[in-house]
Write a protein that holds these residues in place. Structure first.
Motif, PDB file in Angstrom:
ATOM      1  N   ASN A  88       6.607  25.895 -30.782  1.00 22.79           N
ATOM      2  CA  ASN A  88       5.799  25.188 -31.779  1.00 22.79           C
ATOM      3  C   ASN A  88       5.694  23.699 -31.466  1.00 22.79           C
ATOM      4  OD1 ASN A  88       5.245  27.178 -34.235  1.00 22.79           O
ATOM      5  ND2 ASN A  88       7.316  27.610 -33.468  1.00 22.79           N
ATOM      6  N   ALA A  89       5.778  23.379 -30.192  1.00 19.55           N
ATOM      7  CA  ALA A  89       5.757  21.978 -29.776  1.00 19.55           C
ATOM      8  C   ALA A  89       4.436  21.294 -30.115  1.00 19.55           C
ATOM      9  CB  ALA A  89       6.032  21.880 -28.278  1.00 19.55           C
ATOM     10  N   GLY A  90       3.391  22.077 -30.335  1.00 19.24           N
ATOM     11  CA  GLY A  90       2.090  21.488 -30.656  1.00 19.24           C
ATOM     12  C   GLY A  90       1.979  21.002 -32.085  1.00 19.24           C
ATOM     13  N   LYS A  91       2.952  21.345 -32.915  1.00 17.13           N
ATOM     14  CA  LYS A  91       2.926  20.905 -34.314  1.00 17.13           C
ATOM     15  C   LYS A  91       3.400  19.458 -34.405  1.00 17.13           C
ATOM     16  CE  LYS A  91       1.740  25.016 -35.725  1.00 17.13           C
ATOM     17  NZ  LYS A  91       2.712  25.954 -36.288  1.00 17.13           N
ATOM     18  N   ARG A  92       2.616  18.620 -35.075  1.00 14.78           N
ATOM     19  CA  ARG A  92       2.953  17.198 -35.154  1.00 14.78           C
ATOM     20  C   ARG A  92       4.217  16.959 -35.982  1.00 14.78           C
ATOM     21  NH1 ARG A  92       0.354  12.050 -35.478  1.00 14.78           N
ATOM     22  NH2 ARG A  92       2.046  10.554 -35.699  1.00 14.78           N
ATOM     23  N   CYS A  93       4.400  17.729 -37.057  1.00 19.30           N
ATOM     24  CA  CYS A  93       5.496  17.472 -37.994  1.00 19.30           C
ATOM     25  C   CYS A  93       6.396  18.698 -38.126  1.00 19.30           C
ATOM     26  CB  CYS A  93       4.949  17.098 -39.369  1.00 19.30           C
ATOM     27  SG  CYS A  93       3.843  15.656 -39.368  1.00 19.30           S
ATOM     28  N   THR A  94       7.712  18.468 -38.153  1.00 18.73           N
ATOM     29  CA  THR A  94       8.688  19.557 -38.211  1.00 18.73           C
ATOM     30  C   THR A  94       9.767  19.234 -39.232  1.00 18.73           C
ATOM     31  OG1 THR A  94       8.316  20.099 -35.879  1.00 18.73           O
ATOM     32  CG2 THR A  94      10.349  20.922 -36.888  1.00 18.73           C
ATOM     33  N   LEU A  95      10.154  20.254 -39.998  1.00 22.65           N
ATOM     34  CA  LEU A  95      11.218  20.137 -40.996  1.00 22.65           C
ATOM     35  C   LEU A  95      12.211  21.276 -40.784  1.00 22.65           C
ATOM     36  CD1 LEU A  95      10.800  19.505 -44.810  1.00 22.65           C
ATOM     37  CD2 LEU A  95      12.123  21.473 -44.038  1.00 22.65           C
TER      38      LEU A  95
END
Length: 541
Positions: free
Chosen positions: A411-418
């Motif tokens: 999921n490296a393409g997702k700008r934001c991670t929680l």
């Protein structure tokens, strides 16, 4: 109005008995509808005729003064009419007696009453819903009663009030209401905005009621909620614990998705007390423990896109019975949008069988307890910090740690991670830092994750962005929140850790996060009656 007399035990002030007589003149199907819902009303004038007959029948016997309003009489030693509300058409109205009995006139329909309920305190106010399909009653202790299509958005019934509640008003759209105390303190619920109060004014006479203003052009008043704002540029300090402020003014706001549609979620851990806990008090809790009922009210009123539980969903009695009887009627009301994570107390019952049995597939594989999902443009990882309960634990190279690295890479393409898990990597509170979470925290840092949420320490604490070695890092660091304020009880603080910016252990509530595509906003939402909060915004990496 006129002064008359009645027998002490006359039925004139017993609206409930006259209701039964009035309903007896209707077909059974209509009586059922009128007793339980908003579909029907009694025959016009039948209630007032019944009461009038009672007055005439006993007027010459065992006399005491009474106040006569139209054809209805109320004993001066019994119940008064403290409030009323008009129907939307202005062609009718309701009166409410202090015992909760309802009197309807014109086109105002009957939707139920509190006349048959043993009230702890008298009814002092009422408000109707926009279409006249229901109404609210409020008692002097702040307890709220709903009838017809009136929604419940919270109450002050569990708060130790300085002065009694004396009135209420509903918002124009029926999505909330205000309560006012005799000292002018204002309490807001649902979408009712806070615009000020007379709580700090030296009054010549007590406040006795309130009314709402006209709707704005958009249909709702502009909401202004006072907050204690925490700046994102605050220099980390090791100052003393933040303290709650206590005033006669309460603000509880309802969160709706912003106009751009960005999702809003809520999170907290350390939630439920078992029914055998001495602080449980039949589900009502005490001032400092077992507050799951009140924090869950925030979730129900919040219109959230999702709810994250940060472990110890049941602090005591994490059995199937505990989840069914305590968690279910409170936080379980938003079960359909809940993404849970387990805590050490959840594992206290047979390998968390109560927890996994209650949440089912939403909790992931019971042998693992970790999973991931997306909320809007954000990627979210639920991680199991009960390291001794799963194969490989939380160690580097273990099954879960390998899964975290692979999941983040995918999921490296997702700008934001929680990410969220029960035991906090950093904490100035109970149990302190949990170094067992270091390998996974490092993985999250390496992948430029933005937010980590945890519980376990029964307090609220926010850390500035940092790496796994406690170094402040405003460019790549993870913002960590400890939100162990779900309702169980509070624990203390010890050594204040580096980069701890905000903390408190006196106010229960939930953390509200608005997840924008490239940033996030946070707001600590306190339970009704409390005002402490923490608000800010930060960009994703």
């Amino acid at each position: 109005m006129a002064l008359g007399f009645q027998r002490v035990r006359a039925y004139a002030d017993r609206a409930g008995q006259c209701e039964e007589e009035a309903m007896g003149t209707l077909p059974e199907s209509v009586r059922d509808s009128a007793n339980g819902g908003a579909g029907s009303a009694r025959p016009p004038g039948s209630l007032s005729r019944c009461v009038a007959r009672s007055v005439r029948r006993y007027a010459a016997l065992w006399l005491v003064p009474v106040l006569v309003v139209g054809t209805v009489a109320f004993s001066s030693g019994g119940h008064s009419v403290p409030a009323s509300a008009a129907s939307e058409s202005s062609n009718g109205y309701w009166l409410v007696a202090s015992d909760g009995g309802i009197f309807t006139y014109g086109d105002a329909n009957f939707h139920g009453s509190a006349g048959a309920i043993h009230l702890s305190e008298p009814i002092v106010g009422m408000a109707s819903t926009p279409g006249g399909g229901g109404y609210w009653l409020v008692a002097s202790d702040g307890g709220v009663f709903t009838y017809g299509d009136a929604g419940f958005f919270g109450s002050a019934g569990h708060i130790r009030l300085s002065k009694p509640i004396v009135g209420m008003a509903s918002t124009p759209d029926g999505g909330g209401y205000w309560l006012v105390a005799s000292d002018g303190g204002v309490f807001t619920y649902g979408d009712a905005g806070f615009f000020g109060s007379a709580g700090a004014v030296a009054l010549n006479r007590p406040i006795v009621g309130m009314a709402h203003g006209l709707p704005s052009a958009t249909g709702n008043p502009t909401m202004t909620t006072p907050t204690t704002t925490a700046s994102t540029t605050t220099t980390p300090t090791s100052t003393s614990t933040s303290t709650s402020t206590s005033t006669s003014t309460s603000t509880t706001t309802t969160t709706s998705p912003p106009p751009n549609g960005d999702p809003v979620i809520a999170a907290a851990g350390d939630i439920g007390c078992g029914a055998s806990d001495p602080n449980y008090q039949g589900g009502n809790g005490t001032a400092s423990a077992c507050r799951q009922k009140y924090t869950s009210d925030l979730l129900v009123a919040g219109n959230y896109s999702g709810v994250l539980t940060l472990g110890d969903n049941m602090q005591s009695d994490p059995s199937p019975t505990g989840f069914a009887t305590v968690y279910g009627p409170t936080w379980g009301r938003v079960r359909s949008i809940t993404h849970p994570e387990a805590g050490n107390h959840d594992y206290g019952y047979s390998g968390a069988k109560g927890y996994y049995g209650y949440f089912g597939s939403a909790a992931g594989d019971p042998s693992k307890g970790y999973y991931s999902f997306d909320v809007g443009s954000w990627h979210v990882l639920a991680i199991n910090s009960n390291c001794t309960e799963i194969t490989g634990g939380c160690a580097a190279g273990g099954a879960q740690e390998q899964w975290v690295r692979a999941n983040l890479a995918a999921n490296a393409g997702k700008r934001c991670t929680l990410a969220f898990f029960h035991h906090p990597r950093y904490s100035s509170g109970y149990d302190g830092d949990n170094t067992t979470m270091s390998p996974i925290f490092q993985d999250l840092y390496n992948a430029d994750a933005d937010v980590v949420l945890s519980g376990h320490s029964h307090d609220y604490e926010r850390f500035a962005p940092q790496d796994d070695a406690s170094n402040l890092d405003t460019s790549r660091g993870i913002t960590q929140f400890v939100v162990g304020t779900g309702g169980a009880f509070f624990t203390g603080f010890s050594t204040i850790k580096p980069n701890s910016q905000v903390r408190q252990n006196t106010t229960f509530g939930v953390l509200q996060l608005t997840l924008h595509s490239t940033s996030f906003d946070w707001h600590f939402q306190p339970e009704a009656g409390k005002t402490w909060t923490d608000t800010g915004t930060r960009a994703c990496h």
